[in-house]
Design an enzyme around this catalytic site. Structure first.
Site, short mmCIF file in Angstrom:
data_model
loop_
_atom_site.label_atom_id
_atom_site.label_comp_id
_atom_site.label_asym_id
_atom_site.label_seq_id
_atom_site.Cartn_x
_atom_site.Cartn_y
_atom_site.Cartn_z
N SER A 2 13.14 -44.37 13.37
CA SER A 2 13.23 -44.68 14.80
C SER A 2 13.67 -43.41 15.52
O SER A 2 14.73 -42.86 15.22
CB SER A 2 14.27 -45.77 15.04
OG SER A 2 14.72 -45.70 16.39
N HIS A 32 8.80 -45.32 14.12
CA HIS A 32 9.14 -46.54 14.87
C HIS A 32 9.44 -46.13 16.30
O HIS A 32 10.32 -45.31 16.54
CB HIS A 32 10.36 -47.19 14.22
CG HIS A 32 10.86 -48.43 14.89
ND1 HIS A 32 10.37 -49.69 14.58
CD2 HIS A 32 11.80 -48.62 15.84
CE1 HIS A 32 11.01 -50.59 15.33
NE2 HIS A 32 11.88 -49.97 16.09
N ASP A 60 10.66 -47.10 19.92
CA ASP A 60 11.42 -48.08 20.71
C ASP A 60 11.14 -47.90 22.19
O ASP A 60 11.66 -46.98 22.81
CB ASP A 60 12.92 -47.92 20.43
CG ASP A 60 13.27 -48.33 19.02
OD1 ASP A 60 13.84 -47.50 18.28
OD2 ASP A 60 12.96 -49.49 18.66
N MET A 120 11.59 -49.18 25.87
CA MET A 120 12.52 -50.02 26.65
C MET A 120 12.27 -49.80 28.14
O MET A 120 12.07 -48.67 28.56
CB MET A 120 13.96 -49.66 26.29
CG MET A 120 14.27 -49.78 24.80
SD MET A 120 15.96 -49.33 24.43
CE MET A 120 15.96 -49.41 22.63
N HIS A 176 7.64 -50.84 19.04
CA HIS A 176 8.60 -51.95 19.21
C HIS A 176 8.83 -52.08 20.71
O HIS A 176 9.58 -51.31 21.31
CB HIS A 176 9.90 -51.62 18.48
CG HIS A 176 10.97 -52.66 18.63
ND1 HIS A 176 12.29 -52.44 18.29
CD2 HIS A 176 10.92 -53.94 19.12
CE1 HIS A 176 13.00 -53.52 18.55
NE2 HIS A 176 12.19 -54.44 19.04
N MET A 190 10.32 -53.46 23.75
CA MET A 190 11.44 -54.23 24.35
C MET A 190 11.25 -54.17 25.86
O MET A 190 12.03 -53.54 26.58
CB MET A 190 12.77 -53.61 23.90
CG MET A 190 13.09 -53.87 22.44
SD MET A 190 14.30 -52.73 21.75
CE MET A 190 13.21 -51.37 21.28
N MET A 228 15.98 -58.28 14.15
CA MET A 228 16.93 -57.36 14.75
C MET A 228 18.32 -57.64 14.18
O MET A 228 18.82 -58.77 14.29
CB MET A 228 16.98 -57.53 16.27
CG MET A 228 15.69 -57.24 16.98
SD MET A 228 15.19 -55.52 16.97
CE MET A 228 16.66 -54.64 17.47
N GLY A 284 18.49 -52.51 22.35
CA GLY A 284 18.83 -51.72 23.52
C GLY A 284 19.41 -50.36 23.21
O GLY A 284 19.21 -49.40 23.96
N PHE A 285 20.07 -50.22 22.05
CA PHE A 285 20.70 -48.93 21.72
C PHE A 285 20.69 -48.67 20.22
O PHE A 285 20.75 -49.61 19.42
CB PHE A 285 22.14 -48.93 22.23
CG PHE A 285 22.24 -49.12 23.72
CD1 PHE A 285 22.39 -50.39 24.26
CD2 PHE A 285 22.10 -48.04 24.57
CE1 PHE A 285 22.44 -50.58 25.62
CE2 PHE A 285 22.15 -48.21 25.95
CZ PHE A 285 22.31 -49.49 26.49
N GLY A 286 20.67 -47.40 19.85
CA GLY A 286 20.84 -47.02 18.46
C GLY A 286 22.32 -46.87 18.17
O GLY A 286 23.15 -46.96 19.08
N GLY A 287 22.66 -46.69 16.89
CA GLY A 287 24.03 -46.40 16.52
C GLY A 287 24.99 -47.59 16.56
O GLY A 287 26.21 -47.40 16.52
N ASP A 308 15.67 -54.08 11.66
CA ASP A 308 15.90 -53.04 12.66
C ASP A 308 17.32 -53.10 13.23
O ASP A 308 17.69 -54.09 13.85
CB ASP A 308 14.89 -53.21 13.80
CG ASP A 308 14.87 -52.04 14.78
OD1 ASP A 308 14.31 -52.21 15.87
OD2 ASP A 308 15.41 -50.98 14.42
N GLY A 309 18.08 -52.00 13.04
CA GLY A 309 19.40 -51.91 13.65
C GLY A 309 20.51 -51.77 12.62
O GLY A 309 20.77 -52.66 11.83
N GLY A 310 21.12 -50.56 12.59
CA GLY A 310 22.23 -50.32 11.68
C GLY A 310 21.83 -50.21 10.22
O GLY A 310 22.65 -50.44 9.33
N GLY A 370 17.43 -45.11 12.52
CA GLY A 370 17.51 -44.06 13.54
C GLY A 370 18.67 -43.13 13.24
O GLY A 370 18.50 -42.02 12.72
C1 DX5 Z 1 17.47 -50.81 18.95
C2 DX5 Z 1 16.20 -50.30 18.37
C3 DX5 Z 1 16.36 -49.72 16.98
C4 DX5 Z 1 17.33 -48.56 16.91
C5 DX5 Z 1 17.69 -48.29 15.47
O1 DX5 Z 1 17.19 -51.63 20.02
O2 DX5 Z 1 15.23 -51.32 18.33
O3 DX5 Z 1 15.09 -49.35 16.46
O4 DX5 Z 1 16.78 -47.45 17.45
O5 DX5 Z 1 18.63 -47.28 15.42
P1 DX5 Z 1 19.88 -47.33 14.42
O6 DX5 Z 1 19.29 -47.14 13.07
O7 DX5 Z 1 20.69 -46.18 14.86
O8 DX5 Z 1 20.53 -48.64 14.58
ZN ZN Z 2 13.39 -50.78 17.20
#
Ligand code: DX5
Ligand code: ZN
Length: 330
Positions: free
Chosen positions: A11, A36, A38, A40, A69, A71, A140, A145-148, A179-181, A201
């Site tokens: 991502s 991937h 994202d 938004m 993806h 969103m 999910m 909405g956010f990475g990390g 997807d996510g963490g 990501g």
């Molecule tokens: C969040 C995204 C994810 C995100 C993953 O809304 O859909 O794809 O970027 O990033 P990490 O791996 O940092 O959670």
């Molecule tokens: Zn994503």
């Protein structure tokens, strides 16, 4: 692509957005199987990233598949632009206020993989009406909405097996994305739950990370989890591995191949090492993906056996008149 089962999608949300092309190259060089993307719109989620124009500019950078993806609140309005930009799959959120069936059909009609994603709080049952159209179910494990963000273990444990069940009727090509963490700490868990594609990501792009090492570790740990939890301790077969279903004369093999392919499973038909037919032509081997073999045999095993018997009978009937060269026969 690794030689295991699990795939890793990079991502680029948390990559250096001022150098996206370089970051995409870096991810692919590190061994990521997919990119991937994202997207938004600051409406469906409280963040704004990039759109199809950026994706179109990134498309020539790599051959690696692009998983979009979306969103966004109105995926139907912009879908053609994302398809034209070169996305190999398009996943939209089941929570959007739009008719989803026509959207999924448009994605599939364009020859791309169609997916549905859902927020952590949305039940898998919401996807049930669309199961026949799904190639991808994206679970999910963070609020979109956010990475990390922190990985939601309970959500993964409950929903990844549900997603696998939703795709169980699909003999080939169905994928559960998480997807996510996702990172080296959570890879074994999601692999053991049956996830096919691990989206990462921060794990790849955070400062000081060696993305190649992270990709290899996540893949190996996911496959280890799969082996232990779902495969009786046996390492999973490589995703692309093919196995021989049967060997038949071409005339008998082709209709069987076509029927299996019509059911959604790719078949490789090639000159085999099997028996010579009455016409002196060697039988063709029909190969199917190992992961689909049991499904294929369940549905086409009887037909295959009947065709093999028919070929044997034809060989038997022709036997007196035909002998292997050098066998001293007539
Ligand atoms: C969040 C995204 C994810 C995100 C993953 O809304 O859909 O794809 O970027 O990033 P990490 O791996 O940092 O959670
Ligand atoms: Zn994503």
């Amino acid at each position: 692509m690794g030689d295991g089962r699990a795939l890793v999608a990079a991502s680029i949300l948390n990559a250096d957005l001022a150098n996206l092309a370089r970051e995409v190259r870096r991810a692919v060089k590190a061994g990521a199987d997919r990119i991937h993307l994202d997207v938004m719109d600051a409406r469906f989620v409280p963040n704004l990233t990039f759109g199809w124009r950026t994706i179109a500019h990134l498309r020539p950078v790599t051959e690696a598949p692009f998983d979009a993806h979306l969103m966004i609140a109105e995926p139907g309005r912009w879908l053609d632009d994302f398809l034209a930009a070169g996305c190999d799959s398009v996943t939209v959120h089941v929570e959007v206020d739009e008719p989803l069936e026509p959207l999924l059909r448009r994605i599939k009609a364009a020859g791309r993989a169609a997916g549905l994603a859902m927020r952590p709080g949305t039940p898998m049952a919401a996807l049930e009406p669309y199961r026949h159209l799904l190639d991808i179910v994206m679970v999910m494990t963070v609020e979109p909405g956010f990475g990390g963000q922190a990985f939601m273990r309970e959500v993964a444990t409950r929903k990844i097996p549900e997603a696998r069940r939703l795709l169980a009727d699909k003999p080939w090509g169905g994928e559960v994305h998480v997807d996510g963490g996702v990172n080296r700490e959570t890879a074994e868990l999601v692999g053991g739950l049956g996830a096919d594609v691990l989206i990462a990501g921060t794990a790849l792009f955070a400062k000081g990370r060696n993305p190649g090492r992270e990709v290899r570790l996540m893949r190996a740990l996911a496959d280890e989890g799969y082996a232990l939890e779902l495969n009786g301790g046996v390492p999973p077969a490589p995703r692309e591995q093919m196995v021989r279903l049967t060997s038949l004369p071409r005339a008998l093999g082709e209709p069987l191949r076509d029927a299996i392919e019509a059911a959604g499973v790719p078949v490789v038909m090639l000159r085999g090492s099997g028996l010579l037919g009455p016409d002196g032509v060697r039988d063709m081997d029909l190969l199917v993906p190992r992961v689909s073999a049991a499904w294929v045999v369940e549905r086409f095993g009887a037909r295959r056996d009947a065709l093999e018997a028919e070929a044997a009978a034809a060989r038997e009937a022709a036997a007196p008149a035909f002998a292997e060269p050098g066998s001293g026969g007539a």
